[in-house]
Motif scaffolding. Sequence first.
Motif, PDB file in Angstrom:
ATOM      1  N   GLU A  86       0.810  -1.217   0.000  1.00  0.00           N
ATOM      2  CA  GLU A  86       0.000   0.000   0.000  1.00  0.00           C
ATOM      3  C   GLU A  86       0.846   1.271   0.000  1.00  0.00           C
ATOM      4  OE1 GLU A  86      -3.996   1.836   2.129  1.00  0.00           O
ATOM      5  OE2 GLU A  86      -2.961   0.136   3.060  1.00  0.00           O
ATOM      6  N   GLY A  87       1.997   1.217   0.673  1.00  0.00           N
ATOM      7  CA  GLY A  87       2.849   2.399   0.738  1.00  0.00           C
ATOM      8  C   GLY A  87       3.363   2.849  -0.614  1.00  0.00           C
ATOM      9  N   VAL A  88       3.503   1.924  -1.559  1.00  0.00           N
ATOM     10  CA  VAL A  88       3.961   2.276  -2.897  1.00  0.00           C
ATOM     11  C   VAL A  88       2.890   3.085  -3.621  1.00  0.00           C
ATOM     12  CG1 VAL A  88       4.535   1.341  -5.179  1.00  0.00           C
ATOM     13  CG2 VAL A  88       5.573   0.360  -3.124  1.00  0.00           C
ATOM     14  N   VAL A  89       1.662   2.601  -3.583  1.00  0.00           N
ATOM     15  CA  VAL A  89       0.564   3.309  -4.252  1.00  0.00           C
ATOM     16  C   VAL A  89       0.358   4.673  -3.610  1.00  0.00           C
ATOM     17  CG1 VAL A  89      -1.875   3.212  -4.870  1.00  0.00           C
ATOM     18  CG2 VAL A  89      -0.498   1.121  -4.906  1.00  0.00           C
ATOM     19  N   ASP A  90       0.433   4.725  -2.290  1.00  0.00           N
ATOM     20  CA  ASP A  90       0.290   5.996  -1.589  1.00  0.00           C
ATOM     21  C   ASP A  90       1.355   6.984  -2.053  1.00  0.00           C
ATOM     22  OD1 ASP A  90      -0.944   7.360   1.083  1.00  0.00           O
ATOM     23  OD2 ASP A  90       1.218   7.747   0.967  1.00  0.00           O
ATOM     24  N   LEU A  91       2.604   6.535  -2.135  1.00  0.00           N
ATOM     25  CA  LEU A  91       3.694   7.414  -2.570  1.00  0.00           C
ATOM     26  C   LEU A  91       3.487   7.877  -4.007  1.00  0.00           C
ATOM     27  CD1 LEU A  91       6.447   8.747  -2.080  1.00  0.00           C
ATOM     28  CD2 LEU A  91       7.509   6.600  -2.839  1.00  0.00           C
ATOM     29  N   HIS A  92       3.052   6.976  -4.872  1.00  0.00           N
ATOM     30  CA  HIS A  92       2.852   7.351  -6.268  1.00  0.00           C
ATOM     31  C   HIS A  92       1.791   8.443  -6.408  1.00  0.00           C
ATOM     32  CE1 HIS A  92       4.675   3.351  -7.913  1.00  0.00           C
ATOM     33  NE2 HIS A  92       5.575   4.220  -7.532  1.00  0.00           N
ATOM     34  N   ASN A 124      -6.823  -5.539  -4.558  1.00  0.00           N
ATOM     35  CA  ASN A 124      -6.118  -4.865  -3.463  1.00  0.00           C
ATOM     36  C   ASN A 124      -5.512  -3.547  -3.948  1.00  0.00           C
ATOM     37  OD1 ASN A 124      -6.729  -6.971  -1.771  1.00  0.00           O
ATOM     38  ND2 ASN A 124      -4.752  -7.990  -2.003  1.00  0.00           N
ATOM     39  N   ILE A 125      -4.880  -3.584  -5.118  1.00  0.00           N
ATOM     40  CA  ILE A 125      -4.252  -2.382  -5.645  1.00  0.00           C
ATOM     41  C   ILE A 125      -5.299  -1.324  -5.968  1.00  0.00           C
ATOM     42  CG2 ILE A 125      -2.963  -1.464  -7.618  1.00  0.00           C
ATOM     43  CD1 ILE A 125      -1.321  -4.084  -7.554  1.00  0.00           C
ATOM     44  N   LEU A 126      -6.432  -1.725  -6.532  1.00  0.00           N
ATOM     45  CA  LEU A 126      -7.498  -0.767  -6.802  1.00  0.00           C
ATOM     46  C   LEU A 126      -7.992  -0.105  -5.511  1.00  0.00           C
ATOM     47  CD1 LEU A 126      -9.572  -2.661  -9.526  1.00  0.00           C
ATOM     48  CD2 LEU A 126      -8.377  -0.486  -9.823  1.00  0.00           C
ATOM     49  N   ASN A 127      -8.080  -0.870  -4.449  1.00  0.00           N
ATOM     50  CA  ASN A 127      -8.484  -0.297  -3.163  1.00  0.00           C
ATOM     51  C   ASN A 127      -7.433   0.664  -2.627  1.00  0.00           C
ATOM     52  OD1 ASN A 127     -11.159  -1.316  -2.275  1.00  0.00           O
ATOM     53  ND2 ASN A 127     -10.204  -3.310  -2.551  1.00  0.00           N
ATOM     54  N   TYR A 128      -6.163   0.323  -2.812  1.00  0.00           N
ATOM     55  CA  TYR A 128      -5.091   1.252  -2.419  1.00  0.00           C
ATOM     56  C   TYR A 128      -5.193   2.550  -3.218  1.00  0.00           C
ATOM     57  CZ  TYR A 128      -2.881  -3.007  -0.475  1.00  0.00           C
ATOM     58  OH  TYR A 128      -2.604  -4.157   0.201  1.00  0.00           O
ATOM     59  N   VAL A 129      -5.507   2.424  -4.495  1.00  0.00           N
ATOM     60  CA  VAL A 129      -5.660   3.601  -5.356  1.00  0.00           C
ATOM     61  C   VAL A 129      -6.783   4.484  -4.836  1.00  0.00           C
ATOM     62  CG1 VAL A 129      -6.470   4.332  -7.637  1.00  0.00           C
ATOM     63  CG2 VAL A 129      -4.652   2.617  -7.450  1.00  0.00           C
ATOM     64  N   LYS A 130      -7.909   3.893  -4.532  1.00  0.00           N
ATOM     65  CA  LYS A 130      -9.048   4.662  -4.019  1.00  0.00           C
ATOM     66  C   LYS A 130      -8.649   5.439  -2.771  1.00  0.00           C
ATOM     67  CE  LYS A 130     -13.601   3.864  -1.843  1.00  0.00           C
ATOM     68  NZ  LYS A 130     -13.176   4.210  -0.464  1.00  0.00           N
ATOM     69  N   THR A 131      -7.997   4.767  -1.835  1.00  0.00           N
ATOM     70  CA  THR A 131      -7.599   5.416  -0.588  1.00  0.00           C
ATOM     71  C   THR A 131      -6.622   6.559  -0.842  1.00  0.00           C
ATOM     72  OG1 THR A 131      -7.914   3.357   0.652  1.00  0.00           O
ATOM     73  CG2 THR A 131      -6.491   5.026   1.644  1.00  0.00           C
ATOM     74  N   ALA A 132      -5.636   6.310  -1.703  1.00  0.00           N
ATOM     75  CA  ALA A 132      -4.621   7.332  -1.969  1.00  0.00           C
ATOM     76  C   ALA A 132      -5.200   8.508  -2.744  1.00  0.00           C
ATOM     77  CB  ALA A 132      -3.452   6.716  -2.740  1.00  0.00           C
ATOM     78  N   ALA A 133      -6.073   8.242  -3.708  1.00  0.00           N
ATOM     79  CA  ALA A 133      -6.683   9.322  -4.482  1.00  0.00           C
ATOM     80  C   ALA A 133      -7.526  10.224  -3.580  1.00  0.00           C
ATOM     81  CB  ALA A 133      -7.530   8.747  -5.618  1.00  0.00           C
ATOM     82  N   GLU A 134      -8.283   9.626  -2.684  1.00  0.00           N
ATOM     83  CA  GLU A 134      -9.080  10.411  -1.746  1.00  0.00           C
ATOM     84  C   GLU A 134      -8.175  11.208  -0.808  1.00  0.00           C
ATOM     85  OE1 GLU A 134     -12.869   7.272  -1.576  1.00  0.00           O
ATOM     86  OE2 GLU A 134     -11.503   7.463   0.139  1.00  0.00           O
ATOM     87  N   LYS A 135      -7.085  10.605  -0.378  1.00  0.00           N
ATOM     88  CA  LYS A 135      -6.169  11.252   0.568  1.00  0.00           C
ATOM     89  C   LYS A 135      -5.508  12.484  -0.033  1.00  0.00           C
ATOM     90  CE  LYS A 135      -1.937  10.190   3.209  1.00  0.00           C
ATOM     91  NZ  LYS A 135      -0.979   9.095   3.552  1.00  0.00           N
ATOM     92  N   TYR A 136      -5.105  12.381  -1.294  1.00  0.00           N
ATOM     93  CA  TYR A 136      -4.332  13.460  -1.908  1.00  0.00           C
ATOM     94  C   TYR A 136      -5.140  14.325  -2.885  1.00  0.00           C
ATOM     95  CZ  TYR A 136      -0.355  11.049   0.120  1.00  0.00           C
ATOM     96  OH  TYR A 136       0.524  10.458   1.010  1.00  0.00           O
ATOM     97  N   GLY A 137      -6.449  14.128  -2.915  1.00  0.00           N
ATOM     98  CA  GLY A 137      -7.276  14.979  -3.757  1.00  0.00           C
ATOM     99  C   GLY A 137      -7.076  14.765  -5.237  1.00  0.00           C
ATOM    100  N   ARG A 138      -6.754  13.522  -5.632  1.00  0.00           N
ATOM    101  CA  ARG A 138      -6.585  13.183  -7.056  1.00  0.00           C
ATOM    102  C   ARG A 138      -7.820  12.438  -7.537  1.00  0.00           C
ATOM    103  NH1 ARG A 138      -3.667  16.843  -8.380  1.00  0.00           N
ATOM    104  NH2 ARG A 138      -4.509  17.567  -6.381  1.00  0.00           N
TER     105      ARG A 138
END
Length: 407
Positions: free
Chosen positions: A112-118, A148-162
């Motif tokens: 998850e940390g990779v997707v978050d960083l990206h 799993n990766i799609l869920n990480y994407v959702k979380t990261a996109a919401e977190k960073y406003g993307r």
Amino acid sequence: MMGSLLYLVGVAFASFGTSTLASAQYEAREVLGIDTSTLNGKLFVGYQAWFRKPFEDNGNSHWTTDTPTPEVGHVGVDMIPNITGYPPECLFDTNFTLPDGEATKFYTNDCEGVVDLHFKMMADAGISGAFIQRFYGYINEANGGWINILNYVKTAAEKYGRGFVIEYDLNGASTTSTNVTETFLADLGSLGSLTSSSAYVHHNGKPVLEIWGFGIVTEVSVDDGIAIVTALKNAGWYVILGVQQAWHAELAADQPGGYGPVYRLADMIQPWTVGAYGFDNYDDFHDGRQAVEDANALRDLGIESSIVVWPGGSSSNANPNEAFDHFPRFNGTFYQKQLDGAVNLKPSFVFGAMFDEVNEGTAVLPVLRNRELPTNQRFLGIDDDMEPDYYLKMAGDAASKLDSAWK
């Protein structure tokens, strides 16, 4: 939906006395999230997210071609990511030796940390978000890695406003072996929690979906293409078609087997131009094909447009018959010409191929410079005088210019 996104940045302090107490204070940082109700004025990048640690029951790797580990002589990528800032638990050693004698490390995307960083990289650069590649051949992956990766994407996109969009790639699909329409509809039904996210991009009041490969993946027939697009539009989706770069030639009704009937159903057309030109003939392609032929065809059909840009290409490690660095970047000038050309044509949005495609050398995420490359295998680096995030910043600058053009 545009608004301000607040996320917390930790600042650690220590106070000393008879005992030591570690505490943390947080400050709110205001980040302007993108307007996910429209594609207009945005620059999205394609996100493959298929780089996983090889052979750990994770479906696929793409770091390597035919061996258990990405080793010398058996590696599937031409560029190596700069791993600064990656979580250590998301990295693994390879046998590629860096100039300082240390082992080169690769990351695993199902961390998850990779997707978050990206997605943080996208936000920091001003890139609008990503189209997440969902490959037909992996839709039914047993261990759920892609989900799993799609869920990480959702979380990261919401977190960073993307924003994010699901993009189906037709590779692996065939009219003769599966009902492609039913497969897509069933898969989308299972992804409802993702597509209902506030970060999922909409356009003209509908959630956006891209199907890539019509006219490229010819195992999917024209009739099947008509059925796919019709069913998705009837289900309420705004449908973008990623099509072969000479797509407008197939619009003629008298062209047997042409995908013109499929293209006419699209809400938006996105011609795939990677490899269609190089630095020397891009201007001719832009001035003729994109600005005249594609523009006229889209106008006549009443269909919106997206333009693909890419920084260069090299895929010789995965494909030994390919010339090394066969589409040179020319110190970023090739990418800049395309970004400027795309913005000047003011499409609905620009698609950057790709964020992380180190297999084919089109990646814009930070990668190693020439002086930092391993000494025991040939790889392609960016120029030594460039900062690792140079291409991200170029894309973000173009996003800002396109946004201004739409205001």
